[in-house]
Design a protein around this motif. Structure first.
Motif, short mmCIF file in Angstrom:
data_model
loop_
_atom_site.label_atom_id
_atom_site.label_comp_id
_atom_site.label_asym_id
_atom_site.label_seq_id
_atom_site.Cartn_x
_atom_site.Cartn_y
_atom_site.Cartn_z
N TYR A 82 0.84 -1.20 0.00
CA TYR A 82 0.00 0.00 0.00
C TYR A 82 0.88 1.26 0.00
N ARG A 83 1.92 1.25 0.80
CA ARG A 83 2.82 2.41 0.86
C ARG A 83 3.55 2.59 -0.47
N ASN A 84 3.96 1.48 -1.08
CA ASN A 84 4.64 1.58 -2.37
C ASN A 84 3.71 2.11 -3.45
N LEU A 85 2.44 1.72 -3.39
CA LEU A 85 1.46 2.27 -4.33
C LEU A 85 1.26 3.76 -4.08
N ASP A 86 1.30 4.16 -2.82
CA ASP A 86 1.23 5.59 -2.50
C ASP A 86 2.36 6.34 -3.19
N LYS A 87 3.56 5.79 -3.12
CA LYS A 87 4.71 6.45 -3.74
C LYS A 87 4.52 6.56 -5.24
N PHE A 88 4.11 5.46 -5.87
CA PHE A 88 3.90 5.48 -7.31
C PHE A 88 2.83 6.51 -7.69
#
Length: 489
Positions: free
Chosen positions: A470-476
């Motif tokens: 979820y955090r990595n999707l936030d970054k993307f």
């Protein structure tokens, strides 16, 4: 001057096969739920398999829009004759996809007034033609890996492995200690040569598929951003770094799981199955005890000999375990399976045979206690996500890697020793019976279910708010939104 924020526009391009369309469709819905406008590009052949009439794609787009998801569907002609065998003639199929770049550029330019300015191309790792698309449109190319990180790293570094003599693969010598592969980037376990693509097992480097995969592996590195359909807790937070050459490489999976966990009767499902699902098998599962059923499926492409299918059938019968078996209409090397005489009568209600099953509903059902699988990455990740241990029966591509990692690294799987030694070996009914019994009623199977349950919990946490994926999707999302932003007077 007034500042406005434009929605990011992602053009999503899957390889035209069900195992690639599925995860990228799930990812498209994730992006749309985060405010992206999404253009999903299929080949006409795949579009016709998914959407039975020309109006279906427009209807689905409208239904998605009603839920606030902006996804439109476009299709390009794949250049192959109508009666072409598709993925069953895999080298011709790949070569056709490599020529699709100009057609994609034309259709995107001709429909530019129907959508926001394009922000990025999200491309399947096996669509080299999108390098031309991204270059022509001057937008970033985001490579989406439908493999786990370690298998992806191995493939992306095929040229290095060839230079060091690991490719072409010598299967007989693969497990010798001196042949362990430790030269790859990223913090991943050592590989053995048979973990690599089966297309590299041919000894003639002029072989068409050998050349196709070498070319694809080189273009896979021509990226501006990398996303991997895996979660950090499975392979470690630093494994994905082996896919980066100075740009972000982020694990964001399992991409199917957020939609599955949040699904409601009113949600719009984009049916990407190429066969009609037998929903009655779920009612049959409801009659079985907890963790008692072995689910058997070899995915949407793999085929077997008629002799092997009969041995498998007799092994399942001898195991005396309940089973749900997916037998595609073309599973026997393009033909329907012929089962042993009297087989269906003898197994009675203990077994259920269907042409296609709703796999997510099956694997998430509490009566399913094991999965006999070809270990394609989608099936492997789905099984992990639902806490179901696996019996691996790998057939091609990177499936031998996934099978070995399930057994030796993640400790959630078994395999058939005869196939480990020889991919063309006939797995006997006796070996099938022995392994199935060990999975479904033995102490080893119970231990594997415990390990799988822990990974299920980790996968669920990863995709929930605050989790690693979820955090990595936030970054993307932040990175692409920032790129889409503009300041106008």
């Amino acid at each position: 001057m007034a500042s406005i924020t434009r929605p990011p526009h992602a053009v999503v391009v899957p390889f035209p096969g069900q195992g690639h369309v599925n995860p990228l469709m799930h990812f498209a819905k994730i992006l749309a739920a985060r405010g992206f406008f999404v253009t999903f590009i299929n080949t006409d052949r795949m579009e016709q398999r998914i959407f039975k009439t020309p109006n279906d794609s427009a209807a689905v787009s409208h239904q998605l829009l009603q839920q606030g998801l902006q996804i439109r569907f476009l299709a390009v002609y794949d250049g192959l004759p109508p009666d072409h065998g598709g993925v069953q003639a895999i080298d011709e199929y790949f070569l056709a996809t490599q020529k699709l770049g100009p057609a994609m550029v034309r259709i995107l330019r001709s429909t530019a007034n129907e959508a926001p300015q394009i922000t990025c191309i999200v491309t399947d790792c096996f669509m080299a033609c999108t390098h031309h698309v991204a270059t022509s449109l001057a937008v970033p190319r985001v490579v989406f890996w439908t493999y786990c990180a370690s298998a992806a790293i191995a493939l992306a570094n095929s040229r290095t492995l060839m230079d060091k003599g690991y490719i072409p693969i010598n299967v007989k010598e693969a497990r010798r200690p001196e042949n362990l592969i430790t030269c790859l980037p990223g913090k991943i376990p050592p590989l053995i040569p048979t973990d690599l693509q089966t297309f590299f097992r041919v000894q003639d480097t002029a072989d068409p598929m050998f050349q196709v995969i070498m070319y694809e592996s080189e273009i896979q590195n021509e990226a501006d951003y990398v996303l991997i359909n895996v979660f950090e807790e499975l392979e470690g937070p630093e494994a994905a770094e082996g896919l980066s050459k100075g740009y972000p490489a982020l694990p964001i999976g399992p991409v199917f799981l957020p939609d599955f966990l949040q699904s409601t009767k009113s949600s719009v499902s984009v049916a990407t199955s190429l066969w009609e699902e037998d929903l009655d098998c779920i009612k049959w599962l409801q009659t079985k005890a907890l963790s008692s059923v072995l689910y058997v499926s070899f995915g949407s492409i793999a085929v077997m000999s008629m002799k092997q299918l009969q041995e498998l059938a007799l092994g399942l019968e001898a195991s005396e375990q309940p089973f749900l078996w997916v037998l595609r209409p073309d599973i026997a090397e393009g033909k329907a399976a012929v089962l042993p005489e009297g087989f269906t009568e003898r197994i009675g209600e203990r077994g259920r045979i269907v042409q296609w099953a709703p796999q997510l509903k099956v694997l998430s059902h509490p009566s399913v206690g094991g999965f006999l699988t070809h270990n394609g990455w989608n099936s492997t990740l789905e099984s992990i996500s639902f806490g179901v241990p696996m019996i691996g029966w790998p057939l091609w591509a990177e499936q031998f890697h996934n099978c070995r990692f399930c057994k030796e690294v993640w400790k959630i799987g078994m395999d058939f020793e005869s196939r480990v030694e020889n991919e063309n070996a006939l797995v006997s009914r006796e070996e099938v019976e022995m392994v199935v019994r060990a999975m479904m009623e033995g102490p080893q199977g119970n231990e594997l279910r415990k390990n799988a349950a822990r990974l299920k919990e980790a996968a669920t946490k990863a995709v929930m708010a605050g989790g690693s994926s979820y955090r990595n999707l936030d970054k993307f999302t932040r990175d692409m939104t920032a790129r889409a932003n503009s300041v106008i007077e």
